[in-house]
Write an enzyme that holds these catalytic residues in place. Sequence first.
Site, PDB file in Angstrom:
ATOM      1  N   CYS A 169      16.635  80.604  15.725  1.00  0.00           N
ATOM      2  CA  CYS A 169      16.884  80.146  14.362  1.00  0.00           C
ATOM      3  C   CYS A 169      16.516  78.667  14.184  1.00  0.00           C
ATOM      4  O   CYS A 169      15.341  78.343  14.072  1.00  0.00           O
ATOM      5  CB  CYS A 169      18.334  80.427  13.969  1.00  0.00           C
ATOM      6  SG  CYS A 169      18.606  80.342  12.178  1.00  0.00           S
ATOM      7  N   HIS A 282      18.813  86.232  15.015  1.00  0.00           N
ATOM      8  CA  HIS A 282      19.895  85.930  15.961  1.00  0.00           C
ATOM      9  C   HIS A 282      20.172  87.108  16.897  1.00  0.00           C
ATOM     10  O   HIS A 282      20.981  87.986  16.567  1.00  0.00           O
ATOM     11  CB  HIS A 282      21.174  85.584  15.208  1.00  0.00           C
ATOM     12  CG  HIS A 282      21.169  84.238  14.585  1.00  0.00           C
ATOM     13  ND1 HIS A 282      21.623  83.107  15.233  1.00  0.00           N
ATOM     14  CD2 HIS A 282      20.739  83.820  13.361  1.00  0.00           C
ATOM     15  CE1 HIS A 282      21.499  82.060  14.441  1.00  0.00           C
ATOM     16  NE2 HIS A 282      20.955  82.465  13.298  1.00  0.00           N
ATOM     17  N   GLU A 284      21.919  87.103  19.568  1.00  0.00           N
ATOM     18  CA  GLU A 284      23.258  87.009  20.157  1.00  0.00           C
ATOM     19  C   GLU A 284      24.356  87.551  19.241  1.00  0.00           C
ATOM     20  O   GLU A 284      25.430  87.941  19.707  1.00  0.00           O
ATOM     21  CB  GLU A 284      23.560  85.549  20.540  1.00  0.00           C
ATOM     22  CG  GLU A 284      24.058  84.646  19.434  1.00  0.00           C
ATOM     23  CD  GLU A 284      23.006  84.279  18.387  1.00  0.00           C
ATOM     24  OE1 GLU A 284      23.385  83.721  17.340  1.00  0.00           O
ATOM     25  OE2 GLU A 284      21.800  84.551  18.611  1.00  0.00           O
TER      26      GLU A 284
END
Length: 355
Positions: A169, A282, A284
């Site tokens: 990001c 993202h 994660e």
Amino acid sequence: MLHHQPRTGGAGSMLSNIWIFFLIALTKGQLAADAFSTTVPLLLPSETGSFVGATQCASLNPNLNHRPVIGILSHPGDGASGRIQNSTNASYIAASYVKFVEAAGARVIPLIYNEPKEILSDKLNLVDGVIFTGGSAKTGPYFEVAKSIFKIILRKNDAGDTFPLLAICLGFELVTMMVSKDNDILEKFNARNQASTLQFAKNSDINGTVFQRFPPDLLRRLSTECLVVQNHMYGISPGKFIKNKSLSGFFKILTTSVDQDSKVYVSTVQANKYPVAAVQWHPEKNAFEWGLSMTPHSEAAIQVTQHVANFFVGQARKSMNRPPAQKVLENLIYNHSPTYSGKAGTGFDEVYIFT
């Protein structure tokens, strides 16, 4: 004189019949067991040479680092707009990045962006790869520190060691600015809290990229289902990316995505000569964050998290770095405690805060 006939079917007779049935069943069971033992011998591995190999584990590949450590660069603030810690020196790492690394079999050392340069330099010699996280800081000391770390990453790889970077990001945006040598290259996009697909570039080669471990079905679903979450206001369009020779020479475009205004932007790139990947999305959050309402948590979405983490840590295992074990222990993130921030509605469930 009346003669009584002997009674039949009494309790004694019933017990006798039960014993007879039991003995018959026992005999049949023993015969079956004898027959089975005759045809299928049950042997422990130690009792036959044909099974000995199964008890011996192959030695680990000495060319791989089986105790990889990842450095994660902290971001200015507390991750909660000062609601948890409003010190001007505070910085944080969302715990989801730490869990992301740990889930793939590595440990984390925090690279605290505003700690003394010599300490940061020492920590970079203890780790086998780096993550640039999401966030908003694009200027000032934070940008300069990220820029210096990026140069070190390239230098380590140029020297022959494998030292990967995963830029997520904001990390994607910072690396785009660094490689293009243009701090104003980013464009505005409307992709806050948006689940999206990833559209693969035509004839893109996924070997050596974050998608290398993805099974064909999951690759297909990435382009047809919203399996990743975007949470950014800036990015770069494919045309602008390709037009900048520094960017298009350093990176190849793997995927694009579409924001909420139907504008197309580059969402995944891979360096041509370095183990450097940048993703605008993202990986994660799918498995470890619950603060954004549009984050996908399906089984397929969790697999996306796992495959990206496994690939990145797999690259770090190629590192030739073997630092002193005690030095690593002294700097691990386990020396710090995370703060639960989910109830405050910060967007993160847990953060590590450094002051």
